[in-house]
Write a protein that holds these residues in place. Structure first.
Motif, mmCIF file in Angstrom:
data_model
loop_
_atom_site.group_PDB
_atom_site.id
_atom_site.type_symbol
_atom_site.label_atom_id
_atom_site.label_comp_id
_atom_site.label_asym_id
_atom_site.label_seq_id
_atom_site.Cartn_x
_atom_site.Cartn_y
_atom_site.Cartn_z
ATOM 1 N N THR A 11 28.072 151.892 35.496
ATOM 2 C CA THR A 11 27.309 151.770 34.260
ATOM 3 C C THR A 11 27.094 150.306 33.943
ATOM 4 O O THR A 11 27.998 149.483 34.107
ATOM 5 N N VAL A 12 25.891 149.976 33.476
ATOM 6 C CA VAL A 12 25.552 148.622 33.050
ATOM 7 C C VAL A 12 24.974 148.694 31.632
ATOM 8 O O VAL A 12 24.525 149.736 31.198
ATOM 9 N N SER A 13 24.977 147.575 30.957
ATOM 10 C CA SER A 13 24.462 147.573 29.584
ATOM 11 C C SER A 13 22.961 147.334 29.519
ATOM 12 O O SER A 13 22.308 147.765 28.573
ATOM 13 N N ASN A 14 22.415 146.648 30.513
ATOM 14 C CA ASN A 14 21.003 146.278 30.485
ATOM 15 C C ASN A 14 20.443 146.327 31.908
ATOM 16 O O ASN A 14 20.864 145.544 32.756
ATOM 17 N N MET A 15 19.522 147.249 32.154
ATOM 18 C CA MET A 15 18.996 147.445 33.502
ATOM 19 C C MET A 15 18.264 146.216 34.029
ATOM 20 O O MET A 15 18.440 145.830 35.188
ATOM 21 N N ASP A 16 17.446 145.579 33.202
ATOM 22 C CA ASP A 16 16.699 144.400 33.660
ATOM 23 C C ASP A 16 17.638 143.284 34.101
ATOM 24 O O ASP A 16 17.442 142.661 35.149
ATOM 25 N N ALA A 64 32.598 145.439 30.595
ATOM 26 C CA ALA A 64 33.650 145.948 31.477
ATOM 27 C C ALA A 64 34.989 145.299 31.159
ATOM 28 O O ALA A 64 35.049 144.156 30.703
ATOM 29 N N VAL A 65 36.051 146.031 31.443
ATOM 30 C CA VAL A 65 37.414 145.548 31.276
ATOM 31 C C VAL A 65 38.049 145.519 32.665
ATOM 32 O O VAL A 65 37.926 146.483 33.430
ATOM 33 N N ASP A 66 38.717 144.429 33.013
ATOM 34 C CA ASP A 66 39.389 144.339 34.309
ATOM 35 C C ASP A 66 40.472 145.411 34.416
ATOM 36 O O ASP A 66 41.167 145.704 33.442
ATOM 37 N N VAL A 67 40.633 145.971 35.602
ATOM 38 C CA VAL A 67 41.678 146.951 35.856
ATOM 39 C C VAL A 67 42.997 146.198 36.025
ATOM 40 O O VAL A 67 43.114 145.337 36.897
ATOM 41 N N ASP A 70 48.711 147.210 37.507
ATOM 42 C CA ASP A 70 49.513 148.431 37.586
ATOM 43 C C ASP A 70 48.740 149.694 37.205
ATOM 44 O O ASP A 70 49.326 150.721 36.892
ATOM 45 N N THR A 71 47.393 149.610 37.252
ATOM 46 C CA THR A 71 46.559 150.745 36.881
ATOM 47 C C THR A 71 45.582 151.058 38.018
ATOM 48 O O THR A 71 44.948 150.159 38.567
ATOM 49 N N ALA A 72 45.467 152.323 38.353
ATOM 50 C CA ALA A 72 44.521 152.727 39.388
ATOM 51 C C ALA A 72 43.093 152.519 38.882
ATOM 52 O O ALA A 72 42.821 152.653 37.688
ATOM 53 N N GLY A 73 42.188 152.193 39.786
ATOM 54 C CA GLY A 73 40.791 152.031 39.415
ATOM 55 C C GLY A 73 40.080 151.079 40.354
ATOM 56 O O GLY A 73 40.700 150.459 41.230
ATOM 57 N N LEU A 74 38.813 150.951 40.172
ATOM 58 C CA LEU A 74 37.992 150.060 40.987
ATOM 59 C C LEU A 74 38.192 148.631 40.503
ATOM 60 O O LEU A 74 37.906 148.314 39.355
ATOM 61 N N ARG A 75 38.682 147.745 41.367
ATOM 62 C CA ARG A 75 39.015 146.372 40.981
ATOM 63 C C ARG A 75 37.829 145.419 41.091
ATOM 64 O O ARG A 75 37.683 144.497 40.299
ATOM 65 N N ILE A 123 31.792 142.759 35.355
ATOM 66 C CA ILE A 123 32.348 143.407 36.543
ATOM 67 C C ILE A 123 32.594 142.344 37.606
ATOM 68 O O ILE A 123 31.743 141.488 37.857
ATOM 69 N N ILE A 124 33.771 142.388 38.221
ATOM 70 C CA ILE A 124 34.129 141.385 39.224
ATOM 71 C C ILE A 124 33.410 141.682 40.541
ATOM 72 O O ILE A 124 33.470 142.804 41.055
ATOM 73 N N ILE A 125 32.758 140.656 41.064
ATOM 74 C CA ILE A 125 32.045 140.736 42.332
ATOM 75 C C ILE A 125 32.712 139.772 43.307
ATOM 76 O O ILE A 125 32.877 138.586 43.003
ATOM 77 N N GLU A 126 33.103 140.289 44.460
ATOM 78 C CA GLU A 126 33.672 139.453 45.513
ATOM 79 C C GLU A 126 32.580 139.123 46.519
ATOM 80 O O GLU A 126 31.874 140.005 47.002
#
Length: 132
Positions: A11-16, A64-67, A70-75, A123-126
């Motif tokens: 999910t994103v807040s703004n498509m453009d 977005a909130v960083d995972v 100690d919590t499962a989720g997409l990092r 969202i963190i991008i590597e």
């Protein structure tokens, strides 16, 4: 039998803003963009070996909130580049939120160099590269 990786949805807040970031700055290709039945924006971005599906709800979305560790989720999402240094410099010049400057990896068996940035929603991008 598994054929391949297909896509990750987010999910994103703004498509453009999201399309500009992922396509113009990161180099993904817009494959499809349309409205859903509820009026949300939907897009599929081709990353070369799989797709990124992004949905912008009609009423927007919170940052977005960083995972936590100690919590499962997409990092983070990782994209492979020929040069992390060049890509990072391009993003830095564009004013992208930088998280970690280019460095050699902790897992040289898999990747050579990485850097981390944040997309417009945090969202963190590597950014990654392999040895030649």
């Amino acid at each position: 039998m598994l054929k391949s990786f297909e896509h990750v949805g987010m999910t994103v807040s703004n498509m453009d803003q999201a399309v500009a970031f992922y396509c113009d700055l990161l180099g993904l290709t817009l494959h499809l963009r349309k409205k859903t039945d509820d009026g949300s924006d939907l897009a599929f971005l081709d990353a070369g070996g799989g797709m990124l599906e992004i949905i912008a709800p009609v009423n927007g979305a919170k940052r977005a909130v960083d995972v936590p560790d100690d919590t499962a989720g997409l990092r983070h999402l990782t994209f492979l580049y020929t040069s992390v240094d060049e890509t990072f410099a391009k993003l830095e010049a564009a004013g992208v939120d930088l998280k970690e400057r280019p460095r050699f990896t902790y897992n040289p068996e898999v990747l050579h160099k990485v850097a981390f940035v944040r997309d417009p929603d945090g969202i963190i991008i590597e950014l990654a590269e392999r040895k030649n």
